[in-house]
Design a protein around this motif. Structure first.
Motif, short mmCIF file in Angstrom:
data_model
loop_
_atom_site.label_atom_id
_atom_site.label_comp_id
_atom_site.label_asym_id
_atom_site.label_seq_id
_atom_site.Cartn_x
_atom_site.Cartn_y
_atom_site.Cartn_z
N ASP A 79 0.82 -1.21 0.00
CA ASP A 79 0.00 0.00 0.00
C ASP A 79 0.85 1.26 0.00
O ASP A 79 0.31 2.36 -0.16
N LYS A 81 2.67 2.01 -2.31
CA LYS A 81 2.73 2.26 -3.76
C LYS A 81 4.01 1.72 -4.40
O LYS A 81 4.31 2.03 -5.55
N HIS A 100 3.66 2.94 -9.67
CA HIS A 100 2.23 2.91 -9.37
C HIS A 100 1.85 4.18 -8.59
O HIS A 100 2.62 4.65 -7.75
N THR A 101 0.66 4.70 -8.88
CA THR A 101 0.23 5.94 -8.23
C THR A 101 -0.78 5.68 -7.10
O THR A 101 -1.31 6.62 -6.52
N ASN A 102 -1.00 4.41 -6.81
CA ASN A 102 -1.89 4.05 -5.70
C ASN A 102 -1.42 2.70 -5.17
O ASN A 102 -0.40 2.17 -5.63
N PHE A 103 -2.16 2.12 -4.22
CA PHE A 103 -1.77 0.85 -3.61
C PHE A 103 -1.42 -0.18 -4.69
O PHE A 103 -2.15 -0.34 -5.66
N PHE A 121 -4.41 -0.31 -7.36
CA PHE A 121 -5.59 0.52 -7.24
C PHE A 121 -5.57 1.70 -8.21
O PHE A 121 -6.55 2.44 -8.30
N ASP A 122 -4.45 1.90 -8.93
CA ASP A 122 -4.44 2.91 -9.99
C ASP A 122 -5.02 2.37 -11.30
O ASP A 122 -4.96 3.03 -12.33
N GLU A 123 -5.55 1.14 -11.25
CA GLU A 123 -6.27 0.50 -12.36
C GLU A 123 -5.37 0.09 -13.52
O GLU A 123 -5.85 -0.22 -14.61
N PRO A 145 -9.80 -1.20 -9.34
CA PRO A 145 -8.55 -1.80 -8.86
C PRO A 145 -8.29 -3.19 -9.45
O PRO A 145 -9.21 -4.01 -9.55
#
Length: 317
Positions: A79, A81, A100-103, A121-123, A145
């Motif tokens: 988490d 990132k 990555h820009t999220n978890f 979670f940045d898809e 996600p």
């Protein structure tokens, strides 16, 4: 007629302070790695469960871990990132992958161990050149996600799944989708597996021969897909999975089975071909979120969430 499995709990491991999110045996089965919300990775003997070492460095919880095929490195997705690469020789972090820009929720190596695939979670699904520490491809794969990613055995394909229900598929046709198959080199989406019931897809993995994809969905169903024909050829039910991303695994060391954790705190084992429940393992006191099968022995490792925190080794020997 062959007898079914008879797994019995042999070892109880404890040490994590928060939910255990991922368990993975090393390729030779000598080590078991565990990781969790407590930001820690723990290494255990793969046969006796004896504690070996704690690896720390992440600043937030860890969602997934993966071994390189030679067992020399371990990757962890967090988490915070980042993805960290740990050397088993040095028992220390040797590289951090940032992008990555999220978890970061899921990670896996290819067979040659020179590439990593990750999702979060940045898809996006990202394919990393490990030596350079840089992403080779960033695939805007999903609209929610990404919950699981994996390479095929020969490394030419990547399968991913996510929490999204509706998504632009090939030819700009909107499909209810289960998971996607990508060409690892070009990054093109080759196949979208469609399921009319529109369940959230929690986890996907290729079968050992890479002919099939095993997909766990949050309608308490596990499906075995022949991805070349885009057909679901088997379904496994009886367990409970409505909320969490619970992985399913193959057991091939002694008979052929599918095994999964469950939200009723149990572990379910199905016969791969007949789809019958062969055994239900009880003992955990919370959701069995993490599960791993030994590469050469009939051993299952399982772990429970906050109310439990234990790792259990089950033997069919």
């Amino acid at each position: 007629m062959a007898e079914g499995p008879n797994f019995q709990q042999r070892f109880l491991l404890s040490g994590h302070r928060q939910a255990v999110s991922s368990l993975k045996f090393s390729p030779d089965g000598s080590l078991l790695a565990s990781a969790g919300a407590d930001k820690l990775i723990k290494l255990w003997d793969g046969l006796t469960g004896e504690f070996r070492q704690t690896l720390q460095g992440h600043t937030e919880g860890i969602s997934d871990i993966a071994w390189a095929s030679d067992g020399e490195y371990l990757a962890s997705a967090s988490d915070d990132k980042t993805i960290k690469i740990w050397s088993m020789e040095e028992r220390a972090e040797v590289k951090t992958l940032i992008g990555h820009t999220n978890f970061v929720f899921c990670v896996n190596y290819n067979q040659n161990s020179n590439l990593l695939v990750s999702g979060g979670f940045d898809e996006t699904v990202r394919i990393w050149d490990i030596a350079r520490g840089k992403p080779l491809k960033v695939l805007p794969a999903h609209s929610d996600p990404v919950t699981a990613v994996a390479f095929s055995h020969d490394g030419t394909l990547v399968v991913s799944c996510a929490m999204d229900g509706l998504m632009q598929a090939l030819f700009s046709v909107i499909n209810v989708f289960l998971s996607r198959i990508w060409d690892a080199e070009s990054g093109q989406c080759l196949k979208t597996l469609v399921d009319d019931d529109n369940p959230i897809c929690s986890h996907v993995k290729f079968s050992p021969n890479s002919v099939f994809v095993l997909a766990s969905t949050q309608d308490s169903t596990i499906r075995l897909w022949n991805y070349q024909s885009s057909k679901c050829v088997k379904t496994y039910t009886g367990h409970s999975n409505r909320t969490y991303c619970i992985p399913a695994c193959f057991v091939t060391s002694k008979g052929k089975y599918v095994v999964s954790g469950s939200e009723d705190n149990k572990i379910y084992i199905w016969d791969l071909q007949s789809r019958k429940i062969m055994q239900v393992l009880e003992g955990h006191r919370d959701v069995v979120l993490a599960l791993a099968t030994h590469p050469s022995r009939a051993i299952i490792a399982s772990a429970g969430m906050e109310k439990d925190l234990t790792i259990r080794l089950w033997f069919d020997e």
